[in-house]
Design a protein around this motif. Sequence first.
Motif, mmCIF file in Angstrom:
data_model
loop_
_atom_site.group_PDB
_atom_site.id
_atom_site.type_symbol
_atom_site.label_atom_id
_atom_site.label_comp_id
_atom_site.label_asym_id
_atom_site.label_seq_id
_atom_site.Cartn_x
_atom_site.Cartn_y
_atom_site.Cartn_z
ATOM 1 N N UNK A 1 5.989 -2.826 -2.123
ATOM 2 C CA UNK A 1 6.823 -2.004 -1.234
ATOM 3 C C UNK A 1 7.281 -0.736 -1.946
ATOM 4 N N UNK A 2 7.763 -0.887 -3.174
ATOM 5 C CA UNK A 2 8.185 0.298 -3.942
ATOM 6 C C UNK A 2 6.999 1.243 -4.144
ATOM 7 N N UNK A 3 5.809 0.681 -4.364
ATOM 8 C CA UNK A 3 4.625 1.521 -4.555
ATOM 9 C C UNK A 3 4.287 2.297 -3.282
ATOM 10 N N UNK A 4 4.398 1.637 -2.134
ATOM 11 C CA UNK A 4 4.102 2.337 -0.866
ATOM 12 C C UNK A 4 5.084 3.491 -0.670
ATOM 13 N N UNK A 5 6.355 3.258 -0.976
ATOM 14 C CA UNK A 5 7.371 4.323 -0.839
ATOM 15 C C UNK A 5 7.025 5.498 -1.754
ATOM 16 N N UNK A 6 6.641 5.183 -2.999
ATOM 17 C CA UNK A 6 6.337 6.249 -3.967
ATOM 18 C C UNK A 6 5.092 7.029 -3.546
ATOM 19 N N UNK A 7 4.097 6.330 -3.022
ATOM 20 C CA UNK A 7 2.855 7.003 -2.617
ATOM 21 C C UNK A 7 3.083 7.913 -1.419
ATOM 22 N N UNK A 8 3.923 7.473 -0.489
ATOM 23 C CA UNK A 8 4.218 8.329 0.669
ATOM 24 C C UNK A 8 5.006 9.564 0.228
ATOM 25 N N UNK A 9 5.897 9.381 -0.724
ATOM 26 C CA UNK A 9 6.627 10.529 -1.278
ATOM 27 C C UNK A 9 5.631 11.511 -1.915
ATOM 28 N N UNK A 10 4.702 10.979 -2.688
ATOM 29 C CA UNK A 10 3.674 11.824 -3.307
ATOM 30 C C UNK A 10 2.902 12.608 -2.249
ATOM 31 N N UNK A 11 2.644 11.941 -1.125
ATOM 32 C CA UNK A 11 1.872 12.572 -0.047
ATOM 33 C C UNK A 11 2.725 13.518 0.801
ATOM 34 N N UNK A 12 4.006 13.650 0.450
ATOM 35 C CA UNK A 12 4.891 14.492 1.264
ATOM 36 C C UNK A 12 5.201 13.868 2.608
ATOM 37 N N UNK A 13 5.093 12.518 2.687
ATOM 38 C CA UNK A 13 5.301 11.810 3.943
ATOM 39 C C UNK A 13 6.422 10.768 3.812
ATOM 40 N N UNK A 14 7.517 11.190 3.167
ATOM 41 C CA UNK A 14 8.671 10.302 3.053
ATOM 42 C C UNK A 14 9.260 9.965 4.407
ATOM 43 N N UNK A 15 8.790 10.653 5.469
ATOM 44 C CA UNK A 15 9.255 10.370 6.832
ATOM 45 C C UNK A 15 8.678 9.072 7.387
ATOM 46 N N UNK A 16 7.582 8.579 6.823
ATOM 47 C CA UNK A 16 6.924 7.372 7.374
ATOM 48 C C UNK A 16 7.723 6.137 6.954
ATOM 49 N N UNK A 17 8.156 5.305 7.901
ATOM 50 C CA UNK A 17 8.943 4.129 7.523
ATOM 51 C C UNK A 17 8.108 3.076 6.785
ATOM 52 N N UNK A 18 8.711 2.514 5.749
ATOM 53 C CA UNK A 18 8.060 1.446 4.974
ATOM 54 C C UNK A 18 8.895 0.183 5.138
ATOM 55 N N UNK A 19 8.234 -0.948 5.368
ATOM 56 C CA UNK A 19 8.929 -2.222 5.595
ATOM 57 C C UNK A 19 8.373 -3.281 4.649
ATOM 58 N N UNK A 20 9.265 -3.952 3.943
ATOM 59 C CA UNK A 20 8.833 -5.062 3.084
ATOM 60 C C UNK A 20 8.596 -6.297 3.936
ATOM 61 N N UNK A 21 7.541 -7.038 3.605
ATOM 62 C CA UNK A 21 7.198 -8.220 4.397
ATOM 63 C C UNK A 21 7.209 -9.493 3.580
ATOM 64 N N UNK A 22 6.220 -10.352 3.847
ATOM 65 C CA UNK A 22 6.231 -11.717 3.304
ATOM 66 C C UNK A 22 6.004 -11.724 1.792
#
Length: 307
Positions: free
Chosen positions: A53-74
Amino acid sequence: MLSPTNMDPTKILLDCDPGIDDALALLMAAASPQLDLLGVSCVAGNRPVHTTTANACALLELAGRGDVPVHAGCARPLALPEARTNLVHGEDGLGGIAFAAGPAPRQEHAVDFLARTLRDEPIGTLTLIAIGPLTNLAMVEIREPGLLRRAKALLVMGGAAFCPGNVTPAAEFNFHADATAASVVLNAGAALTLFGLDVTSQAAMSADWIASLGRLRTRAGRAAHAMLAAYAFEDPLLHDACPVAFALAPQLFDCRQLHADVERAPGPDEGRLRPDADGHGPRFELATAVDREGLLERVHAEIARLA
Ligand code: BDR
Ligand code: CA
C-alpha cells in the motif's frame, strides 16, 4: 481502450501488490490518457499489505497522480494463516530505491472500495485489472455474489496453463499465494481474460530496453530504470504490464478460450491452473501470445509521458 462511440477513457480499477513489475503497470495506468484510473487497491503478495500500500502511494506520487485514491486490502490469503510473500523485489518491494512517500491511503478497506465502485458504476463500464494474489477480488465476490460480473472486463495476471509454474513446478506466484481466491474469481462468471506465464514468459525486457528507460531523463524514467536494475534476474519479465497493455492495445495479444480451474488443496499441486479438455469448469479467455516488441514500445511510450 478508447470506446469507438464516445472516445471516453476506459474507467479502470487496479488491484496490485507492488512489486517492481506492478510498479511499471501502475505507472502506465497512471500515465495513459486512454485510461481513467478510479482507484488502486492493494493486497498482500510480493510484500505484506502495509508495504504494498505504501508503495502504491509512493508510485502515484511519483507519477504526479496523488489524486488517485489508494486502499489497503487483505493482509492474508482466504484459507491460510499468513501471507506468502517473496523477496524477489527486495525487502521494500521496489528494489531498495528511495521514493518520496505519497499521500496516505484512504480509510475505506479495499474490499469495500471495490464493491462500492462496482455497485455505483453502470453495469459493463468498469475494467478491473488484478496483478497480485486475488484475495481482495474473491472477498468482493464472496460477500456479494455476482458483483464481479458487473465489470465490463476483468484482466488478471496469474496462473500457468500449459507451462511450468514459477514458484513451484505446478504454480505461478499469484495463484499459489491464494489458490482459493484464484478459484473463486475464475468461478465468478465474469468477463475474464487471463495473462498467465504462458504469455508473460514471452514478455522479457532486454538490457537495452531497460537502459532506454534511464535515458528518458525524467523522474519516472530514472525510477523505473533504477528499480529494474535492482531486479534479481537477467531479462526480467513484464508480467503485470500485460493486462494494462491489453486494456490499451488488445491487438498486441492473441487469446483463446479455455475451461480451467485452480487446485485449492494444499500440497504440491496447490495453485495449479488445470485446463479441462472436456469443457467443464469455468470458461475464460487465455492470452497465449504477445507481440513483444510492440509491448515493450507501448510500455516505454506510456512511462515516457510522465515527468
Ligand atoms: C507475478 O508474481 C509477482 O511476483 C509479480 O508481481 C507478478 O504479479 C508473476 O508470477
Ligand atoms: Ca504483482
